[in-house]
Write an enzyme that holds these catalytic residues in place. Structure first.
Site, PDB file in Angstrom:
ATOM      1  NE  ARG A  26       9.722 -16.207  -9.226  1.00 20.98           N
ATOM      2  CZ  ARG A  26       9.196 -17.439  -9.228  1.00 20.98           C
ATOM      3  NH1 ARG A  26       9.971 -18.486  -9.375  1.00 20.98           N
ATOM      4  NH2 ARG A  26       7.914 -17.604  -9.057  1.00 20.98           N
TER       5      ARG A  26
ATOM      6  CG  ASN B 258      -2.233 -24.334  -7.586  1.00 20.01           C
ATOM      7  OD1 ASN B 258      -2.073 -23.519  -6.660  1.00 20.01           O
ATOM      8  ND2 ASN B 258      -1.347 -24.487  -8.549  1.00 20.01           N
TER       9      ASN B 258
ATOM     10  CD  GLU C 265       5.571 -30.620 -19.725  1.00 18.66           C
ATOM     11  OE1 GLU C 265       4.515 -30.456 -20.361  1.00 18.66           O
ATOM     12  OE2 GLU C 265       5.605 -30.675 -18.477  1.00 18.66           O
TER      13      GLU C 265
ATOM     14  CG  HIS D  95       9.011 -25.792  -9.165  1.00 15.99           C
ATOM     15  ND1 HIS D  95      10.093 -25.156  -9.731  1.00 15.99           N
ATOM     16  CD2 HIS D  95       7.934 -25.036  -9.455  1.00 15.99           C
ATOM     17  CE1 HIS D  95       9.686 -24.047 -10.323  1.00 15.99           C
ATOM     18  NE2 HIS D  95       8.377 -23.949 -10.174  1.00 15.99           N
TER      19      HIS D  95
ATOM     20  CG  ASP E 204       5.510 -16.872 -23.395  1.00 18.70           C
ATOM     21  OD1 ASP E 204       6.077 -17.627 -24.206  1.00 18.70           O
ATOM     22  OD2 ASP E 204       4.413 -17.111 -22.885  1.00 18.70           O
TER      23      ASP E 204
ATOM     24  CD  GLU F 296       3.556 -28.666 -10.300  1.00 19.14           C
ATOM     25  OE1 GLU F 296       3.036 -28.173 -11.320  1.00 19.14           O
ATOM     26  OE2 GLU F 296       4.287 -28.016  -9.531  1.00 19.14           O
TER      27      GLU F 296
ATOM     28  NE  ARG G  90       2.034 -25.665  -6.156  1.00 16.43           N
ATOM     29  CZ  ARG G  90       2.527 -24.963  -7.156  1.00 16.43           C
ATOM     30  NH1 ARG G  90       1.730 -24.482  -8.063  1.00 16.43           N
ATOM     31  NH2 ARG G  90       3.827 -24.761  -7.247  1.00 16.43           N
TER      32      ARG G  90
HETATM   33  P1  ADP Z   1       4.536 -21.803 -14.568  1.00 16.70           P
HETATM   34  O1  ADP Z   1       3.766 -23.021 -14.076  1.00 16.70           O
HETATM   35  O2  ADP Z   1       5.852 -21.599 -13.880  1.00 16.70           O
HETATM   36  O3  ADP Z   1       3.724 -20.568 -14.706  1.00 16.70           O
HETATM   37  P2  ADP Z   1       4.744 -23.278 -17.064  1.00 16.70           P
HETATM   38  O4  ADP Z   1       5.453 -24.510 -16.661  1.00 16.70           O
HETATM   39  O5  ADP Z   1       3.304 -23.384 -17.429  1.00 16.70           O
HETATM   40  O6  ADP Z   1       4.990 -22.113 -16.047  1.00 16.70           O
HETATM   41  O7  ADP Z   1       5.543 -22.655 -18.310  1.00 16.70           O
HETATM   42  C1  ADP Z   1       5.090 -21.533 -18.969  1.00 16.70           C
HETATM   43  C2  ADP Z   1       6.174 -21.045 -19.913  1.00 16.70           C
HETATM   44  O8  ADP Z   1       6.508 -22.086 -20.832  1.00 16.70           O
HETATM   45  C3  ADP Z   1       5.752 -19.879 -20.773  1.00 16.70           C
HETATM   46  O9  ADP Z   1       5.957 -18.663 -20.118  1.00 16.70           O
HETATM   47  C4  ADP Z   1       6.673 -20.030 -21.966  1.00 16.70           C
HETATM   48  O10 ADP Z   1       7.883 -19.327 -21.705  1.00 16.70           O
HETATM   49  C5  ADP Z   1       6.993 -21.506 -22.026  1.00 16.70           C
HETATM   50  N1  ADP Z   1       6.352 -22.160 -23.172  1.00 16.70           N
HETATM   51  C6  ADP Z   1       5.121 -22.663 -23.252  1.00 16.70           C
HETATM   52  N2  ADP Z   1       4.886 -23.183 -24.478  1.00 16.70           N
HETATM   53  C7  ADP Z   1       6.016 -23.008 -25.195  1.00 16.70           C
HETATM   54  C8  ADP Z   1       6.426 -23.326 -26.537  1.00 16.70           C
HETATM   55  N3  ADP Z   1       5.609 -23.941 -27.379  1.00 16.70           N
HETATM   56  N4  ADP Z   1       7.670 -22.972 -26.913  1.00 16.70           N
HETATM   57  C9  ADP Z   1       8.505 -22.344 -26.066  1.00 16.70           C
HETATM   58  N5  ADP Z   1       8.179 -22.024 -24.800  1.00 16.70           N
HETATM   59  C10 ADP Z   1       6.966 -22.350 -24.365  1.00 16.70           C
END
Ligand code: ADP
Length: 396
Positions: A236, A7, A330, A177, A278, A382, A88
């Site tokens: 976004r 990726n 997750e 996605h 976040d 992925e 990717r």
């Molecule tokens: P992307 O691939 O779109 O960058 P991810 O699927 O890796 O994003 O998701 C990242 C986001 O998941 C983080 O910005 C955060 O908001 C959220 N996240 C990760 N761990 C936790 C957690 N333990 N509790 C709540 N939110 C979480």
């Protein structure tokens, strides 16, 4: 057989090497700050992670370091053991409905599609070119984020705008996605054990999209012409009334690019909460009863509930399963709980204990036994989808 899953972004490159068809991850890692100062890479092997600070002038240098690591760690003895490299690729427009072996024609087409993904397609191609140059004996396969959604019908993907915007300029819904929606919907079909299944996949990470998948094919998805459509995301906006754009331009004198940047990078959870994109930071603020964080959270949940309800009704309630995936899906049980609680009138019911348990990479069911529709958490993968698609071409 060894296959690499890649990726590549403009300043980063993530990799995983698989033993196929066992799908065993042999080594993984990422190169960061390519072309910038303080560049470095991390490698994870046998559960150990090492970080190395080196000059990463461009993507070719990253591939050289990667090959060095593979040889030094004896993951391979010679380069010809690597049979395939899967990449990717973000935007395949309406040209690709599945993964494809990369040749000069494909590179040209992906280049031509760069207008639709100016930040991503050229960066993805930097990775492709570097691997083609350094590992010429391997087959290179392109796996598009958009491909899975090409099964959408015109009554889903067309926008109600002048028709020539579509015919001349490709203005339509594409969806993104795709590798994740495909992975999770395939896994869901296995779990519900039905040959034909109707499922809703909620990929909720920093970016987020929700898809309705029928018999393994995407019927509709929440992202659109760009990834800035659909549900509210980390930074976004998701769906908004477009008239905000000319209004803000007049009011502030901001250019279109500046407004576009604000809608992509300063909106969503970050914009509404004023705290962070976040969710972990938002959660902390909610614990301290920060009103804007609480409000942002409600807005966010509303936007997810709306899409699930819409897809549920569109299939007359004949949904076999719903799944949450990606960073928030997750790992944030309270978001899942709030969403499912709001959907009780449709027969969804959460099991609070199971919901709290299933996080940090665990897969499982989080709905109660009397829920009309089972709800799962399925950690997305992925990378393995890219390896699977690449392997298929080598097997042929
Ligand atoms: P992307 O691939 O779109 O960058 P991810 O699927 O890796 O994003 O998701 C990242 C986001 O998941 C983080 O910005 C955060 O908001 C959220 N996240 C990760 N761990 C936790 C957690 N333990 N509790 C709540 N939110 C979480």
């Amino acid at each position: 057989m060894k296959i690499l899953s890649i990726n590549a972004g403009s300043s980063s490159l993530k990799f995983q090497m698989y033993e196929m068809p066992e799908e065993e991850v042999l080594i993984s890692g990422r190169f960061e700050r390519i072309g910038l100062d303080k560049s470095f890479y991390t490698v994870k092997i046998n559960g150990e992670k090492v970080e190395k600070f080196v000059d990463l002038k461009d993507h070719s240098v990253c591939v050289e370091y990667l090959i060095k690591e593979l040889l030094e760690n004896k993951v391979i003895n010679s380069l010809d053991e690597i049979k395939g490299v899967g990449h990717r690729l973000v935007h395949g427009g309406d040209k690709y409905s599945e993964s494809v072996v990369i040749n000069d024609k494909v590179i040209k087409t992906v280049e031509e599609l760069s207008d639709l993904a100016p930040l991503h397609n050229p960066a993805n191609l930097m990775g492709v070119r570097a691997f083609m140059e350094k590992i010429p004996s391997a087959i290179q396969v392109g796996c598009f984020d958009t491909a899975f959604h090409q099964t959408m019908k015109a009554d889903r993907y067309l926008y109600p705008v002048p028709y020539e915007w579509y015919t001349k300029y490709g203005v339509r819904k594409y969806g993104f996605h795709g590798m994740s929606h495909r992975y999770v919907s395939e896994r869901l079909s296995e779990l519900v054990d039905k040959d034909y299944s109707n499922v809703i996949v909620c990929h909720i990470g920093n970016g987020g999209s929700i898809s309705l998948v029928r018999d393994g094919k995407c019927v509709d998805t929440s992202m659109g012409f760009t990834p800035n459509a659909g549900i509210i995301m980390g930074s976004r906006s998701g769906d908004i009334d477009y008239s905000v754009i000319p209004y803000i331009a007049k009011k502030t004198g901001m250019t279109l690019d500046e407004i576009d940047n604000a809608l992509n990078k300063k909106s969503g959870m970050l914009g509404t909460s004023g705290i962070s994109s976040d969710f972990r930071d938002i959660d902390e603020a909610i614990a301290k009863k920060d009103e804007r964080a609480i409000m942002a959270h409600y807005l966010f949940v509303n936007s997810i509930v709306n899409y699930i309800a819409k897809y549920y009704v569109e299939l007359n309630g004949r949904i076999d399963a719903l799944a949450f995936t990606a960073g928030v899906g997750e790992n944030a049980p309270h978001v899942r709980r709030m969403v499912i609680d709001r959907l009780q009138c449709l027969g969804f019911k959460i099991d609070r204990e199971k919901n709290d348990e299933i996080r940090f990479g665990k897969e499982g069911i989080i709905s109660s036994v009397d829920s009309k529709i089972p709800v799962y958490v399925i950690p997305t993968d992925e990378e393995v989808m890219i390896a699977r698609d690449t392997y298929k071409f080598i097997k042929k």
